[in-house]
Design an enzyme around this catalytic site. Structure first.
Site, mmCIF file in Angstrom:
data_model
loop_
_atom_site.group_PDB
_atom_site.id
_atom_site.type_symbol
_atom_site.label_atom_id
_atom_site.label_comp_id
_atom_site.label_asym_id
_atom_site.label_seq_id
_atom_site.Cartn_x
_atom_site.Cartn_y
_atom_site.Cartn_z
ATOM 1 C CD GLU A 1 -17.921 11.732 -1.976
ATOM 2 O OE1 GLU A 1 -18.017 10.841 -2.833
ATOM 3 O OE2 GLU A 1 -16.935 11.841 -1.214
ATOM 4 C CE LYS B 1 -15.048 12.713 -4.818
ATOM 5 N NZ LYS B 1 -13.874 11.974 -4.323
ATOM 6 N NE ARG C 1 -2.516 -0.833 3.629
ATOM 7 C CZ ARG C 1 -2.391 -1.886 4.429
ATOM 8 N NH1 ARG C 1 -2.745 -3.097 3.986
ATOM 9 N NH2 ARG C 1 -1.917 -1.757 5.654
ATOM 10 C CE LYS D 1 -14.668 10.755 0.003
ATOM 11 N NZ LYS D 1 -14.174 9.545 -0.636
#
Length: 422
Positions: A263, A306, A131, A221
């Site tokens: 979002e 978003k 990762r 976010k």
């Protein structure tokens, strides 16, 4: 507190609120706001009545502004939250920077489990080393900062470093890219609904935001997922629950120096619901989200949006980019206040090419009061990952692919002719 966007329709006896200019958020009444306000309402599909009404109102509005005490430079209607927030000016600058023309966001905030599934498609195990290598390939791609202004990271990644020991946040900042962080902790079913969900993560969020800011993150976010179909979804319960969660998250972020990405994703899924249905639901969801943002005194100039592009269900033939753009821009004009600096569309359900062409088609409906740009994950990463496949000899080619895709979407955002898609 910024005013709400006006409704999509009203009687001939009323005056469209978007046609009336108001003093700017900086405290000085500016005549250019009149032009902005008119463009918000008149955008596309305007009629002569509204042009006439605006033309009649604007001279008197300008005359009234002569009585404004410009020396005070103080916003009278500002909330206590905004007036006492030490980060208010920084939040506005950060949001404006990320929304700059020709720039977008690289969404690389996939959880460890999701990243593991992506790595498995190229034969790689879901280990921290793999990762870390994958994210290093993305963040260190030469020239990425020419087209990307912000990168959303997962918590593990925010605190990681390159193989050479350089923190990822420093690698990004050296490219002129601001680090961001996913702060929600996932979705949970809402009892009594048919599979609808609410987003978790408010517990302890303020403390986590302080820690993320200290590490170098400057925006955050939170994803809310709204289920849509042709009949009963979404329920009012799901809309209200997710709108409240987004607003409370946004306020907590701003109180701790992070620009919140809001979002509200009307998720693309199976079904034969029409593009008109998605547009209607998206307008409804957006209106509730901004109502709650205003209830919590969120500084609209210090957020980013978003949303989804307006698309029909997956069982409906794929619409042309021009059709997607028409409904998407109309939906935004009807439901998003002009104070928001940038609308960064997600790429869910679209191929790399679709995402770029649809983004480009939006620009034909400008100018708009906000930047219409991108926050793409798969549309930037999918083919990049396939090229790399965990092999060191493919590192450079994979990075070149990433930068080429970022460049294509950058060009799509600033030009009306379709860009060259790699």
């Amino acid at each position: 507190m910024a005013a709400m966007a006006c409704g999509s329709s009203m009687g001939l006896g009323s005056i469209p609120c978007c046609a009336v200019a108001t003093p700017s958020a900086s405290g000085a009444g500016r005549t250019e706001n009149a032009a902005i306000s008119r463009s918000v309402f008149l955008g596309s599909g305007s009629v002569g009545f509204y042009k006439t009404a605006a033309a009649q109102l604007l001279p008197q509005t300008r005359k009234n502004w002569q009585n404004v005490d410009y020396q005070r430079r103080q916003v009278v209607m500002t909330s206590e939250f905004e007036k006492t927030n030490p980060y208010a000016d920084e939040l506005r600058r950060t949001a404006a920077f990320i929304s700059a023309p020709g720039k977008g966001i690289l969404a690389s905030d996939e959880s460890n489990a999701t990243t593991g599934k992506r790595l498995a498609t190229v034969g790689l195990d879901n280990t921290e080393a793999n990762r870390q290598a994958w994210r290093e390939l993305l963040y260190s791609a030469p020239g990425l900062g020419n087209y990307i202004s912000g990168t959303i990271m997962f918590e593990e990644t925010l605190f990681q470093s390159s193989r050479a020991g350089v923190p990822f946040v420093d690698i990004l900042k050296q490219q002129g890219i601001l680090p961001g962080i996913k702060v929600d902790t996932g979705l949970q079913p809402i009892d009594g609904t048919d599979g609808e969900t609410a987003t978790q993560g408010l517990d302890g969020l303020a403390e986590r935001c302080r820690r993320y800011y200290q590490q170098g993150a400057r925006f955050a976010k939170w994803r809310a997922v709204i289920k849509v179909d042709s009949e009963k979804h979404p329920s009012s319960t799901a809309i209200m629950e997710n709108a409240h969660g987004l607003a409370r998250y946004a306020q907590i972020c701003q109180a701790n120096g992070l620009v919140p990405i809001v979002e509200p994703e009307v998720t693309l899924g199976d079904g034969d619901y029409s593009i008109e249905r998605t547009a209607y639901i998206s307008e409804k969801v957006n209106s509730h989200v901004f109502r709650f943002l205003n209830e919590y005194n969120v500084i609209l100039e210090g957020i980013l949006l978003k949303p989804n592009m307006i698309l029909p269900g997956l069982d409906v033939p794929t619409p042309a980019p021009e059709e997607v753009a028409k409904y998407t821009v109309r939906t935004m004009l009807r439901s998003i206040p002009a104070a928001v600096p940038g609308i960064h569309f997600l790429s869910g359900g679209m191929s790399e090419e679709e995402a770029t062409l649809n983004l480009n088609a939006l620009q034909a409906y400008g100018p708009t009061p906000w930047s219409l740009t991108f926050s793409y994950g798969r549309a930037l990463q999918s083919s990049t990952l396939k090229i790399w496949s965990g092999k060191e000899e493919n590192w450079k080619a994979a990075q070149e692919r990433l930068v080429a895709l970022a460049k294509a979407n950058s060009e799509a955002q600033v030009s009306v002719p379709a860009p060259q898609i790699p």
